[in-house]
Design an enzyme around this catalytic site. Structure first.
Site, PDB file in Angstrom:
ATOM      1  N   ASP A 155      31.438  32.513  23.103  1.00  0.00           N
ATOM      2  CA  ASP A 155      31.394  33.075  21.749  1.00  0.00           C
ATOM      3  C   ASP A 155      30.423  34.237  21.638  1.00  0.00           C
ATOM      4  OD1 ASP A 155      33.087  30.976  21.327  1.00  0.00           O
ATOM      5  OD2 ASP A 155      31.661  29.768  20.203  1.00  0.00           O
ATOM      6  N   GLU A 175      40.536  30.511  14.655  1.00  0.00           N
ATOM      7  CA  GLU A 175      39.084  30.550  14.520  1.00  0.00           C
ATOM      8  C   GLU A 175      38.540  31.872  15.058  1.00  0.00           C
ATOM      9  OE1 GLU A 175      37.582  27.199  16.728  1.00  0.00           O
ATOM     10  OE2 GLU A 175      37.819  28.189  18.652  1.00  0.00           O
TER      11      GLU A 175
END
Length: 349
Positions: free
Chosen positions: A35, A222
């Site tokens: 991420d 997401e």
């Protein structure tokens, strides 16, 4: 889900070193973790990351003159011992607005699975120093649930952008709070009155409703990221499951930039726009920036180290282009270990 960026330490610096004859090149991965969030400000790149894995208790910021090297990290915030944000610090993002820095992050009030307590909040810097002290601005209103102790609905991966004088937040969330983390995730957008206040009702922009978003153990959208280019507005997001090799990127494009971003019908979905190959697995959760001289666009993303379900991941980066219709063209992911040309204008390039 389980959105973390972890594993990078100062000891990782120098692992990507090449002989003097190849100083204009680099090779992936540039760090361990997941991420990735990188933002360019002046001559520096700042990387924002959580300290540890899914049960992280803190957030750090790295500073570097080079996009290919994250630099040493400094812890800027540690979670409190109790409260809604006491553990599970996931996927922090760093943004600069009004001479202050803001970190958007997800957190939970209980350690370990099931991960049903994740909510999103924001930190504000005390000064115009991204590696300095931060204060907690509290929860973001990502959906109202009067029956929940936090008063809000499950939400992670908040991203913000100022577009035509208005500030917007986009995030991944649930339709309603559930007692299981095996719950589908959608993308929502809302307007903000300031960097720590969502001021409009959330609008659902996307759910995992396309065949290329489905087929695994849990359908989800997401990691949404605004990407702005020549008046066009995009949201690049992750779909499928981050712990599987099928993780990939989808795209939403604002059809008419003159119309409202809060009109779900004004967004066009397409994808996958970036996905793995036989040698590169689980490509997702990307952030975007430009080269040191501003002439090139680069994407920073994570991949899985194997095809087995799990959380061992690495940070990769590669240059991308824009096609004749104005869409980003990410190409195919380059395999780890391949020599790539350094970003234009980077020292040693």
């Amino acid at each position: 889900m389980l959105a973390t960026l972890s594993g990078y330490t100062a000891a990782d610096e120098g692992k990507n070193e090449l002989p003097d004859t190849l100083k204009g090149m680099f090779k992936n991965p540039i760090a361990a973790g997941a991420d990735p969030w990188v933002i360019k400000s002046g001559k520096y790149y700042y990387t924002c990351l959580s300290n540890g894995n899914v049960d992280s208790k803190g957030i750090s910021v790295c500073r570097s003159l080079k996009l290919t090297e994250p630099g040493s990290k400094i812890t800027v915030w540690t979670a409190p011992d109790t409260g809604w944000n006491s553990t599970q610090i996931w996927a922090p993002e760093l943004h600069h607005m009004n001479n202050r820095w803001y970190i958007y992050y997800a957190a939970g009030r209980k350690k370990g699975a099931p991960y049903i307590h994740q909510r999103s909040g924001v930190l504000e810097s005390v000064s115009d120093d991204p590696q300095g002290q931060y204060i907690d601005r509290g929860l973001l209103q990502t959906g109202v649930d009067k029956n929940d102790p936090s008063g809000t609905i499950w939400a992670i991966d908040v991203n913000v952008a100022s577009i035509k004088g208005k500030l917007y937040a986009v995030w991944s969330g649930w339709e309603k709070n559930m007692d299981t983390d095996k719950t589908s995730q959608q993308l929502y957008i809302a307007e903000m009155s300031n960097p720590w206040t969502i001021s409009s009702k959330r609008v659902k922009l996307s759910g995992p409703d396309q065949p290329w978003e489905q087929g695994g153990p849990l359908n989800l959208n997401e990691g949404p990221e605004f990407l702005l280019h020549k008046g066009q507005v995009f949201i690049i997001y992750s779909t499928r499951e981050s712990w599987t090799p099928e993780y990939r990127l989808g795209q939403l494009r604002l059809k008419d930039p003159a119309r409202s971003l809060l009109d779900a019908a004004n967004w066009l979905k397409s994808g996958p726009v970036f996905q793995g190959t036989q040698t590169v697995h689980g490509t997702g959760h990307a952030s975007f920036t430009t080269s040191p001289d501003g002439k090139e666009w680069w994407m920073i993303y994570h991949t899985k180290r194997s095809t087995k379900p799990g959380w061992e991941r690495d940070i990769m980066m590669q240059k991308f282009k824009w096609d004749k219709d104005g869409n980003p063209d990410f190409g195919k992911p380059e395999p780890a270990g391949k020599l790539l040309k350094k970003p234009s204008g980077e020292e040693g390039g």
